[in-house]
Scaffold this motif. Structure first.
Motif: not given
Ligand SMILES: Nc1ncnc2c1ncn2[C@@H]1O[C@H](COP(=O)(O)OP(=O)(O)O)[C@@H](O)[C@H]1O
Ligand SMILES: [Mg+2]
Lengths: 254, 305
Positions: B179-199
């Protein structure tokens, strides 16, 4: 560069396959066995060594191409490695071509190893080098490239076992189709003959790559024949690869 | 803001069974992902999340619909050069070591040799696999494979990262790191599309959510839009009052011995209850206002769908 990367990875993967070494062992055994066979026969012993040797290079080489070639694409799909691979900026034809070239490199090395055993054995027996043997080996390599493309073609839409059966049939039919050529000459000119000629064009003539008779009997090989066979091999291979690509291009990976 | 991913009316079916009957998997998916978002694609197992992702990547060909990446047709190499993908259960070449593997994928992303080596080091560091750089992937654990898969998806410094169940199969610590890495990607201005069945995962990190059920998008919007902030009811746990005294104040449930759980739907009744408890020398153990959660929404939809 992308094709090279895929080819090198395929090479690294296939060259470690144990089945190759098992087949290599059988090939070496057969080649060496031909020497003992030569001892108990009357007549020209070198002929038997050359005959059996070249036949086993072709047969075991083809088996290697089929066993590995039919798994190449299947394994990528089965192990799902193809998902990430095709998500990279590469075209599907680049993937297929990379796979083909990687296995071609592996087969080249295997063929060279088998040839080395064969040539050493012949040299020990005759104490001289028969350069025509190198031409024969080169033609076998062309044949292996064609078999590889056929194995890849079948593996684009069926399982390794079925593809192996299909590819092996291709190999066998290809070596028997010369019968068709003799047949054509006996048919009266007319539509029947044209039909037979078309059939002959479609069915591969793998005997084109077989110069055992010429080699064993020391007959000359014309440069015209050499050129024709090279073109035949290259174009047939490209043709089969193109069909494979057309099938692969629209395939769903589920 | 630029649109990074746009899907319009996507349809896909598979032929299944002996008779090869068509089974509709995606029944008209439309969604848009804007630059800089973490977009959550939420749905129960079998809803069609992976199928959608495979269509985006060109692994599956949809029967109908349009997919655009960065305004380009999704199959163009120029679009693919700008995306990264982590599949659901990452499997990779077992004969390669971690760094050989990243090298190989680096070459596919068309970088210069020198840059590739540097980037491999950087990525191994990012996902914490440096100590295992020379270990063959066949010896990797599930979590380690997930990380190396994540590393390969970032190789080309993609503008859009597509992650299929990126937190699946990870232990709690691994999930937090991811989760931390994904949050960092957002800070770097990247767009993230992630799928999950876990709310929970989606709730914790996503800006925008689309809920897919049975091949259809049921709801799409910012978390804020989807989940109303309005207080639905207040849960009060109290003791020392007789049950008939609580009548008409809210829905009563018995709760651990003496205690009573009261669901109060009208706000003004809360003060009445507190007064009453004080007068009768009772005790309030807890008082929690409940807003609608994504879970309520999700469960409601799954039941309907
Ligand atoms: N190869 C396949 N053949 C037939 N049906 C499939 C295949 N793969 C997936 N499905 C079906 O497609 C639906 C969606 O699958 P998927 O996209 O993997 O769902 P999710 O990723 O949301 O869990 C499921 O109902 C599944 O049974
Ligand atoms: Mg899935």
């Amino acid at each position: 560069m992308r094709i090279t990367a895929i080819a090198l990875n395929t090479f690294k993967e296939t060259i470690r396959d144990r089945i190759l070494y098992l087949l290599l062992f059988f090939a070496a055994s057969t080649i060496i066995f031909s020497r003992f066979l030569a001892l108990i026969t009357v007549g020209d012993r070198v002929k038997i060594i050359k005959d059996v040797g070249l036949a086993s290079l072709s047969l075991f080489g083809a088996l290697m191409a089929i066993v590995i070639g039919t798994q190449l694409v299947y394994k990528e799909i089965d192990k799902k490695t193809i998902f990430t691979l095709l998500s990279k900026p590469i075209h599907r034809y680049q993937f297929l071509l990379g796979k083909f070239l990687g296995l071609a490199l592996t087969l080249l090395i295997m063929l060279l190893l088998m040839s080395l055993i064969f040539l050493v054995l012949v040299f020990l027996h005759t104490s001289k080098i028969d350069w025509n043997l190198l031409i024969a080996i080169y033609l076998i390599f062309l044949e292996l490239l064609l078999i590889t493309s056929v194995a890849i073609l079948f593996s684009c839409f069926s399982t390794p076992i079925l593809s192996s059966i299909f590819s092996l049939s291709f190999y066998l039919v290809g070596h028997l189709s010369w019968g068709l050529e003799t047949l054509i000459q006996k048919i009266k000119a007319g539509p029947q003959r044209v039909l037979a000629q078309i059939l002959y064009l479609l069915v591969p003539d793998l005997e084109n790559f077989n110069v055992k008779t010429e080699i064993v009997h020391g007959l000359p090989l014309s440069s015209q024949f050499f050129l024709f066979t090279t073109l035949y091999g290259v174009f047939y291979t490209l043709f089969v690869l193109t069909i494979a690509f057309l099938i692969f291009r629209k395939r769903d990976f589920i | 803001m630029a649109t990074v991913l746009k899907i319009e009316d996507l349809h896909k079916s598979f032929k299944t069974g002996f008779l090869l009957r068509k089974k509709k998997i995606l029944k008209g998916i439309s969604l848009t992902v804007e630059e800089g978002q973490i977009f959550g694609y939420l749905g129960p197992n079998g809803a069609g999340k992976t199928t959608t992702l495979k269509c985006i990547l060109g692994l599956l060909f949809p029967e109908k619909g349009k997919i655009e990446l960065f305004g380009l047709p999704h199959l163009s190499l120029r679009a693919k050069e700008r995306i990264g993908f982590l599949p659901e259960n990452p499997y990779f070449y077992e004969h390669l070591t971690a760094s050989e593997f990243l090298n190989f994928y680096g070459e596919l992303s068309l970088k210069k040799k020198k840059d590739i080596a540097a980037r491999v080091k950087e990525l191994l560091h990012l996902v914490g696999l440096e100590p295992w750089a020379n270990m063959p992937l066949r010896k990797f654990s599930r979590g380690m494979l997930q990380r190396i898969g994540f590393a390969q998806s970032l190789f080309n410094e993609p503008s859009l990262v597509l992650l299929d169940e990126p937190l699946g199969g990870l232990d709690p610590l691994g999930r937090k790191e991811m989760r931390d890495i994904i949050a960092r990607l957002k800070q770097e201005g990247k767009t993230v599309f992630l799928s999950s069945h876990i709310l929970q995962d989606i709730e914790m990190i996503c800006d925008r959510v689309a809920i897919i059920i049975n091949g259809q998008i049921h709801s799409q919007g910012t978390l804020h839009d989807l989940v109303s902030e309005k207080i639905l009811f207040t849960e009060i746990i109290l003791s020392g009052l007789k049950s008939n005294e609580l009548k008409s104040l809210g829905e009563r449930f018995s709760y651990l011995g003496e205690k009573t759980l009261l669901k109060v739907f009208e706000e003004d009744k809360i003060d009445t209850i507190i007064d009453l408890v004080q007068k009768k020398n009772g005790k309030i153990h807890s008082l929690i206002p409940r807003t609608q959660t994504l879970e309520d929404l999700f469960v409601g939809m799954v039941k309907k769908g």
